[in-house]
Design an enzyme around this catalytic site. Structure first.
Site, PDB file in Angstrom:
ATOM      1  N   LYS A  52       0.634  -1.123   0.083  1.00  0.00           N
ATOM      2  CA  LYS A  52      -0.134  -0.200  -0.157  1.00  0.00           C
ATOM      3  C   LYS A  52       0.938   1.396   0.168  1.00  0.00           C
ATOM      4  CE  LYS A  52      -0.985   0.079   5.091  1.00  0.00           C
ATOM      5  NZ  LYS A  52      -0.541   1.512   5.483  1.00  0.00           N
ATOM      6  N   SER A  53       2.071   1.040   0.358  1.00  0.00           N
ATOM      7  CA  SER A  53       2.967   2.222   0.568  1.00  0.00           C
ATOM      8  C   SER A  53       3.455   2.520  -0.848  1.00  0.00           C
ATOM      9  CB  SER A  53       4.072   2.074   1.363  1.00  0.00           C
ATOM     10  OG  SER A  53       3.992   2.049   2.849  1.00  0.00           O
ATOM     11  N   GLY A  99      -2.803   7.938   7.558  1.00  0.00           N
ATOM     12  CA  GLY A  99      -1.688   8.768   7.703  1.00  0.00           C
ATOM     13  C   GLY A  99      -0.486   9.239   6.720  1.00  0.00           C
ATOM     14  N   SER A 155       8.346  10.122   7.883  1.00  0.00           N
ATOM     15  CA  SER A 155       9.143  10.383   6.556  1.00  0.00           C
ATOM     16  C   SER A 155       8.092  10.636   5.588  1.00  0.00           C
ATOM     17  CB  SER A 155       9.885   9.055   6.072  1.00  0.00           C
ATOM     18  OG  SER A 155       8.833   7.932   5.909  1.00  0.00           O
ATOM     19  N   GLN A 156       6.798  10.526   5.955  1.00  0.00           N
ATOM     20  CA  GLN A 156       5.635  10.668   5.122  1.00  0.00           C
ATOM     21  C   GLN A 156       5.634  11.938   4.415  1.00  0.00           C
ATOM     22  OE1 GLN A 156       2.338   9.110   7.610  1.00  0.00           O
ATOM     23  NE2 GLN A 156       3.049   6.972   6.949  1.00  0.00           N
ATOM     24  N   SER A 199      13.189   6.421   8.812  1.00  0.00           N
ATOM     25  CA  SER A 199      12.492   5.498   8.055  1.00  0.00           C
ATOM     26  C   SER A 199      12.972   5.838   6.582  1.00  0.00           C
ATOM     27  CB  SER A 199      10.956   5.500   8.142  1.00  0.00           C
ATOM     28  OG  SER A 199      10.206   5.250   9.197  1.00  0.00           O
ATOM     29  N   ASP A 211       7.055  -0.514  11.397  1.00  0.00           N
ATOM     30  CA  ASP A 211       5.844  -1.217  11.320  1.00  0.00           C
ATOM     31  C   ASP A 211       5.947  -2.922  11.372  1.00  0.00           C
ATOM     32  OD1 ASP A 211       4.206   1.145  10.518  1.00  0.00           O
ATOM     33  OD2 ASP A 211       4.334   0.455   8.382  1.00  0.00           O
ATOM     34  N   LYS A 265       1.301   5.653  15.892  1.00  0.00           N
ATOM     35  CA  LYS A 265       0.701   4.873  14.998  1.00  0.00           C
ATOM     36  C   LYS A 265      -0.969   4.935  15.181  1.00  0.00           C
ATOM     37  CE  LYS A 265       4.553   3.654  12.819  1.00  0.00           C
ATOM     38  NZ  LYS A 265       4.670   4.002  11.511  1.00  0.00           N
ATOM     39  N   ARG A 319       1.491   1.785  19.922  1.00  0.00           N
ATOM     40  CA  ARG A 319       1.617   0.489  19.605  1.00  0.00           C
ATOM     41  C   ARG A 319       2.672  -0.334  20.934  1.00  0.00           C
ATOM     42  NH1 ARG A 319       2.483   0.216  13.048  1.00  0.00           N
ATOM     43  NH2 ARG A 319       0.369  -0.046  12.486  1.00  0.00           N
TER      44      ARG A 319
END
Length: 414
Positions: free
Chosen positions: A20-21, A89, A161-162, A187, A301, A328, A332
């Protein structure tokens, strides 16, 4: 929806959903491309659907063909002033800069746990690039009005890093060249994925050790035909199933992938599992497991999968990088401590940025997913070694990344 997972063994071959990334990055690039892009091997999980909705709102024409293919005619031409990103996110931090390319105000809205996740790192960098920004104290909803102009800006990369990904994919279309300085980047494999995706669409991005990026302005994305590779985050959980409860082969994944979670193979080997790699598949088989150490700072993750692996290993395993887990879908680290505690597994978080897990006998219990897809899958993996059934509350959250997880688990049970 609750799911009850009973103890047992697994054996078989599975193909995980697409990454999905990679899918979300490719969808953004397809929006910005001239012409028609074809994306193959698409899995329509919740996060991918959120990205699809974003690009349609921003002007793309999206046509689904068959079970796993999309045809996308690009073109940035917003159809409204509100962009809904669901609970993703990545979609939030990716499409906020993309929306900033537009010269009209756009409000970015989310729901659920996403409303509690920090977004303030986007405000000042966007303003320095000429974007008008109204934030909600650093949380959604956000309002942006561009066009983003390029130039120079700095980003704190310590949380995620998104947002950097969003800037790297948007700034090639700015009128000016951009120098982007990043402090404490985390990341970094995900940034490699971003650069790889951009290159496939004909975009040039240059960086110096992830601390400084140079993005020439005035570039053009070209439409391409792109198969999306399998998801290593999902594959990691399947390989842990094999390592702790039998043998599982995962297909349509490459050990040479740029995805961060290929690192699970190192953890499996350190724990004593048998790992066999092929060009497009990896097999993990159960052997006597021992405690291991692993730094997951660059691949956070993996923590839920590593927790299930550590719970099955003899001794105390040490996992580093827990500071990456606070924001997250759940906290988590605390979720792992709480839920694995119900299963009889001791999880110690007293040391900064560190999780210690003492492997041992897993007990039947009722546990909670915390609305976190990776937690639900982790608890299901642990349940295979329990002394009785484990009931997972809120198991439907796996739809965020792997809608067919429980069906695939049932398929390989022996």
């Amino acid at each position: 929806m609750d799911r009850t997972v009973r103890p047992g063994r697994v054996e078989g071959t599975l193909t995980p959903p697409c990454s999905k990334s990679y899918a979300q990055r490719a969808l953004a690039a397809a929006l910005l491309a001239e012409g028609e892009t074809v994306l193959r091997n698409i899995e329509f999980c919740d996060d991918t659907r959120s990205a699809m909705h974003c690009i349609e709102t921003l002007g793309a024409e999206v046509r689904r063909e068959g079970e796993d293919m999309l045809r996308i005619r690009g073109g940035l031409n917003p159809r409204g002033d509100r962009l809904t990103v669901g609970e993703s996110g990545l979609a939030t931090r990716l499409f906020t800069p993309v929306a900033s390319l537009c010269g009209t105000p756009i409000t970015i809205e989310g729901r659920g746990t996403l409303l509690r996740r920090p977004m303030g790192m986007m405000t000042e960098p966007l303003r320095r690039l000429g974007v008008e920004v109204s934030d909600n104290g650093g949380y959604l909803p956000f309002r942006v009005c561009g066009p983003i102009r390029g130039g120079e800006t700095e980003v704190d990369g310590s949380v995620s890093s998104q947002f950097i990904t969003g800037l790297l994919l948007s700034l090639p279309l700015a009128r000016q060249d951009t120098t982007l300085r990043v402090h404490r980047a985390v990341s970094t494999p995900y940034l490699d994925m971003t650069i790889d995706t951009a290159e496939r669409f004909g975009i040039e991005i240059v960086h110096r050790d992830y601390t400084e990026f140079y993005i020439p302005g005035g570039q053009r994305y070209r439409a391409i035909d792109l198969p999306i590779e399998g998801d290593w985050s999902a594959a990691a959980m399947l390989l842990v199933l094999g390592a702790t409860a039998g043998e599982v082969t995962v297909r349509n994944i490459s050990p040479l992938s740029k995805q961060a979670d290929t690192a699970v193979c190192r953890a499996l080997v350190r724990a004593g599992a048998a790992v066999i790699s092929e060009p497009d598949a990896v097999t993990a088989a159960q052997r006597p497991l021992r405690a291991f150490e692993f730094d997951a700072t660059q691949c956070p993750d993996l923590f839920p999968a590593l927790a299930a692996l550590a719970a099955a290993a003899e001794g105390v395993s040490l996992l580093r990088g827990t500071s990456r887990l606070i924001h997250k879908e759940s906290n988590r680290a605390e979720a792992i401590r709480e839920e694995y505690g119900k299963l009889g597994i001791e999880v110690d978080l007293s040391e900064e940025d560190t999780m210690r897990i003492r492997g041992g006998r897993i007990h039947a219990a009722r546990v909670c997913s915390h609305g976190d897809h990776r937690m639900a899958m982790s608890l299901a993996a642990a349940a295979l070694r329990a002394d009785g059934p484990v009931e997972i509350e809120g198991a439907e959250c796996v739809a965020k990344s792997y809608p067919g997880f429980f069906e695939d688990l049932a398929q390989i049970r022996r």
